[in-house]
Design a protein around this motif. Structure first.
Motif, PDB file in Angstrom:
ATOM      1  N   ASP A   1       0.811  -1.222   0.000  1.00  0.00           N
ATOM      2  CA  ASP A   1       0.000   0.000   0.000  1.00  0.00           C
ATOM      3  C   ASP A   1       0.845   1.273   0.000  1.00  0.00           C
ATOM      4  N   TYR A   2       2.185   1.125  -0.148  1.00  0.00           N
ATOM      5  CA  TYR A   2       3.008   2.351  -0.107  1.00  0.00           C
ATOM      6  C   TYR A   2       2.837   3.179  -1.372  1.00  0.00           C
ATOM      7  N   ILE A   3       2.347   2.528  -2.457  1.00  0.00           N
ATOM      8  CA  ILE A   3       1.842   3.279  -3.605  1.00  0.00           C
ATOM      9  C   ILE A   3       0.318   3.185  -3.451  1.00  0.00           C
TER      10      ILE A   3
ATOM     11  N   PRO B   1      17.658  -3.699   1.107  1.00  0.00           N
ATOM     12  CA  PRO B   1      16.333  -3.533   0.488  1.00  0.00           C
ATOM     13  C   PRO B   1      16.360  -2.827  -0.864  1.00  0.00           C
ATOM     14  N   PHE B   2      15.255  -3.010  -1.608  1.00  0.00           N
ATOM     15  CA  PHE B   2      15.179  -2.555  -2.991  1.00  0.00           C
ATOM     16  C   PHE B   2      15.354  -1.047  -3.149  1.00  0.00           C
ATOM     17  N   ASN B   3      15.010  -0.280  -2.100  1.00  0.00           N
ATOM     18  CA  ASN B   3      15.104   1.183  -2.251  1.00  0.00           C
ATOM     19  C   ASN B   3      16.177   1.740  -1.310  1.00  0.00           C
TER      20      ASN B   3
ATOM     21  N   VAL C   1      17.697  -3.285  -8.389  1.00  0.00           N
ATOM     22  CA  VAL C   1      17.199  -2.483  -7.267  1.00  0.00           C
ATOM     23  C   VAL C   1      16.944  -1.067  -7.776  1.00  0.00           C
ATOM     24  N   ASN C   2      16.167  -0.296  -7.003  1.00  0.00           N
ATOM     25  CA  ASN C   2      15.696   0.976  -7.560  1.00  0.00           C
ATOM     26  C   ASN C   2      16.805   1.893  -8.057  1.00  0.00           C
ATOM     27  N   ALA C   3      17.894   2.044  -7.274  1.00  0.00           N
ATOM     28  CA  ALA C   3      18.952   2.967  -7.691  1.00  0.00           C
ATOM     29  C   ALA C   3      19.493   2.567  -9.060  1.00  0.00           C
TER      30      ALA C   3
ATOM     31  N   LEU D   1      15.090 -11.206  -6.416  1.00  0.00           N
ATOM     32  CA  LEU D   1      14.028 -11.224  -5.392  1.00  0.00           C
ATOM     33  C   LEU D   1      14.463 -10.465  -4.146  1.00  0.00           C
ATOM     34  N   TYR D   2      14.997  -9.269  -4.404  1.00  0.00           N
ATOM     35  CA  TYR D   2      15.394  -8.387  -3.317  1.00  0.00           C
ATOM     36  C   TYR D   2      16.337  -9.119  -2.376  1.00  0.00           C
ATOM     37  N   GLU D   3      16.191  -8.865  -1.069  1.00  0.00           N
ATOM     38  CA  GLU D   3      17.146  -9.473  -0.136  1.00  0.00           C
ATOM     39  C   GLU D   3      16.853 -10.950   0.128  1.00  0.00           C
TER      40      GLU D   3
ATOM     41  N   SER E   1      10.676 -10.272  -9.128  1.00  0.00           N
ATOM     42  CA  SER E   1       9.353 -10.010  -8.567  1.00  0.00           C
ATOM     43  C   SER E   1       9.075  -8.511  -8.561  1.00  0.00           C
ATOM     44  N   GLY E   2       7.810  -8.179  -8.396  1.00  0.00           N
ATOM     45  CA  GLY E   2       7.402  -6.771  -8.324  1.00  0.00           C
ATOM     46  C   GLY E   2       6.384  -6.588  -7.226  1.00  0.00           C
ATOM     47  N   VAL E   3       6.265  -5.358  -6.777  1.00  0.00           N
ATOM     48  CA  VAL E   3       5.479  -5.048  -5.588  1.00  0.00           C
ATOM     49  C   VAL E   3       3.964  -5.173  -5.817  1.00  0.00           C
ATOM     50  N   SER E   4       3.522  -5.207  -7.063  1.00  0.00           N
ATOM     51  CA  SER E   4       2.088  -5.402  -7.313  1.00  0.00           C
ATOM     52  C   SER E   4       1.725  -6.886  -7.329  1.00  0.00           C
TER      53      SER E   4
HETATM   54  N1  GLU Z   1       7.727   1.383  -8.752  1.00  0.00           N
HETATM   55  C1  GLU Z   1       8.096   0.723  -7.522  1.00  0.00           C
HETATM   56  C2  GLU Z   1       9.103   1.570  -6.785  1.00  0.00           C
HETATM   57  O1  GLU Z   1       9.998   2.064  -7.386  1.00  0.00           O
HETATM   58  C3  GLU Z   1       8.631  -0.633  -7.840  1.00  0.00           C
HETATM   59  C4  GLU Z   1       8.991  -1.414  -6.614  1.00  0.00           C
HETATM   60  C5  GLU Z   1       8.901  -2.893  -6.785  1.00  0.00           C
HETATM   61  O2  GLU Z   1       8.126  -3.423  -7.573  1.00  0.00           O
HETATM   62  O3  GLU Z   1       9.639  -3.539  -6.070  1.00  0.00           O
HETATM   63  O4  GLU Z   1       9.028   1.776  -5.591  1.00  0.00           O
END
Ligand code: GLU
Length: 340
Positions: free
Chosen positions: A51-53, A120-122, A139-141, A266-268, A283-286
């Motif tokens: 729910d962070y988006i 973590p991803f961000n 990862v996001n960066a 798959l992130y961490e 994977s993705g957050v949705s």
């Molecule tokens: N658009 C999302 C973000 O940048 C993607 C995150 C994700 O799917 O892990 O926060």
């Protein structure tokens, strides 16, 4: 890159590269196993919808679909396989592939980095801790940096390139989910901060705000589990979409992208994933996951409830089941004298 293996002529090695062989089992077995796995995990109640988006919070925890696409073009589907959702981080490997294809694998590694972060991803710490401030494109960066390297002089050019490229992977014209895009743009200050931090280290290759905007559009592209399976199967098929027959990227690009997925998809929890499933995945957050069995095909899953690392709970379980039962695990072997 530092001097690691710099004496090796990669072009020469690529030219003589052989690949491992094998196919998916018979079509009826693939469909039956997909249905068995779906029934097995359908009622699993663990996980929480992201729910962070804000727009993602509306997803039903009940949605559950999956698809397998083979490199011979077979398409197998179950449950909500055609239900559309925003691609989110599952876009990262495909945009990375487009950038590797246009820049070359070595240049992409030099500018983006390809090692896992364990964070973590961000994560902002991952940027600060890395020697040369590169991360990796999953990862996001690293993903925002990757988007900043997409060919095109303007943000609109880059966005068109990304949308066209993702559509070629999927074999159909994909479109943006405007509501998800607007929702994430109103809540993505952390990604903007990451882009500016990278920019301060000369690791952003376009205007940081514009690159974050294109990255956010890319994450808002609508796909289904079936689309993810077709996209993954293109990476499994040496860069040729097995449904349309179109070459999307080079075979040498696919194996570089899959290597990065294996370490950081798959992130961490990427290590746990590889330990259990034995395949590169993202994977993705949705709630989407794409998993690639090189030479054989790909699995796309969709189910919104996530674990603490942000990975779909049902998607991980179903993919593990399919990897085992379809014989996809890259690390599995059997003594020669026991083979039939
Ligand atoms: N658009 C999302 C973000 O940048 C993607 C995150 C994700 O799917 O892990 O926060």
């Amino acid at each position: 890159m530092p001097d690691r293996w710099s004496d090796v002529d990669e072009g020469e090695l690529d030219a003589h590269m052989l690949v491992s062989t094998g196919h998916l089992p018979a079509d009826t077995d693939v469909q039956a196993l997909l249905e068995e796995g779906h029934a097995r995990y359908r009622s699993l109640g663990d996980g929480v919808v992201a729910d962070y988006i804000p727009a993602l919070a509306c997803a039903s925890p009940e949605w559950f679909g999956a698809a397998i696409v083979g490199t011979r073009g077979g398409v197998f589907q179950v449950g909500d396989a055609r239900h559309e959702f925003s691609i989110q981080s599952v876009s990262k490997p495909f945009v990375f592939a487009l950038v590797v294809d246009s820049l070359g694998a070595d240049e992409a590694r030099r500018r983006l980095g390809v090692n896992s972060t364990g964070l973590p991803f961000n994560s902002v710490m991952a940027i600060e801790l890395g020697d040369d401030r590169t991360i990796n494109p999953m990862v996001n960066a690293g993903a925002i940096a990757t988007t900043s390297l997409v060919p095109g002089d303007t943000a609109d050019d880059k966005w068109r390139f990304v949308l066209r490229g993702l559509s070629r992977f999927a074999g159909r014209a994909l479109a943006i989910d405007d509501e998800v895009y607007a929702s994430e743009m109103s809540s993505n200050r952390r990604n903007q901060g990451i882009a500016h931090l990278l920019d301060s280290y000369d690791r952003m290759y376009f205007d940081p705000d514009a690159a974050t905007d294109v990255y956010t559009r890319q994450c808002s592209v609508r796909v289904s589990a079936t689309d993810l399976a077709v996209m993954g199967a293109t990476l499994a098929d040496g860069g040729v979409n097995p449904v349309t027959g179109e070459r999307v990227v080079a075979a040498s690009t696919c194996r570089r992208v899959l290597a990065v997925l294996a370490t950081a998809g798959l992130y961490e929890h990427s290590g746990d994933w590889l330990y259990d499933v034995g395949l590169p995945g993202k994977s993705g957050v949705s709630g989407g996951i794409v998993t690639i069995a090189p030479g054989k095909g790909a699995v796309g899953t969709f189910s919104p409830p996530l674990d603490v690392a942000g990975n779909s709970v049902r998607g991980q379980r179903l993919t593990r089941f399919l990897s085992d039962r379809l014989g996809l695990n890259l690390f599995a072997s059997q003594p020669e004298h026991e083979r039939g």
